[in-house]
Write an enzyme that holds these catalytic residues in place. Sequence first.
Site, mmCIF file in Angstrom:
data_model
loop_
_atom_site.group_PDB
_atom_site.id
_atom_site.type_symbol
_atom_site.label_atom_id
_atom_site.label_comp_id
_atom_site.label_asym_id
_atom_site.label_seq_id
_atom_site.Cartn_x
_atom_site.Cartn_y
_atom_site.Cartn_z
ATOM 1 N N CYS A 54 -11.937 2.410 -7.614
ATOM 2 C CA CYS A 54 -11.861 1.091 -6.983
ATOM 3 C C CYS A 54 -11.167 1.104 -5.624
ATOM 4 O O CYS A 54 -11.652 0.523 -4.664
ATOM 5 C CB CYS A 54 -11.190 0.085 -7.911
ATOM 6 N N HIS A 105 -6.008 -2.353 -10.194
ATOM 7 C CA HIS A 105 -7.415 -2.528 -9.822
ATOM 8 C C HIS A 105 -7.505 -3.429 -8.597
ATOM 9 O O HIS A 105 -6.755 -4.388 -8.473
ATOM 10 C CB HIS A 105 -8.206 -3.135 -10.981
ATOM 11 N N HIS A 117 -17.027 -4.388 -6.676
ATOM 12 C CA HIS A 117 -15.989 -3.413 -7.009
ATOM 13 C C HIS A 117 -16.554 -2.203 -7.727
ATOM 14 O O HIS A 117 -17.660 -2.229 -8.263
ATOM 15 C CB HIS A 117 -14.896 -4.062 -7.860
#
Length: 145
Positions: A54, A105, A117
Amino acid sequence: DDYVKTGFYLVEAIPWSSISDCSPTRQQILTFGEQYIGTPYVYGGTSLTGGIDCSSFVQQCYASAGFSLPRTSREQATRGTQITLNEAKPGDLLFYADATGTIDHVVMYLGDGKILHAALSLGQVTISKYNYSTEPVRVVNIIGD
């Protein structure tokens, strides 16, 4: 059969169209990222074609427009200006935390409640609802407009 329930898990289809109602810089970052939808998620990965995580995905999307971001989501969360989710524009960053409150994240907001993402849970770069798993704990404007 008496103790196990069987079924199917289907990923929800999310209607989406390419971003066009934002600044040219924001559009450049998101258009760059959109071309990598389907790239495999790899923890620690840095390859936009072979596998990426990510924070590296966000780092490289922003680099395509001349922005320099740190490597990890925790470090990225310290950059830019903190804003509310209601103030978020396409291209702003949303951060999520684990059960201990540690950021783990990062995603790019697309607008209309959607995010772009590299998703561990789905194993690829994808589009999801912003609250696909939990609510973001921090929202940041890196671009400054």
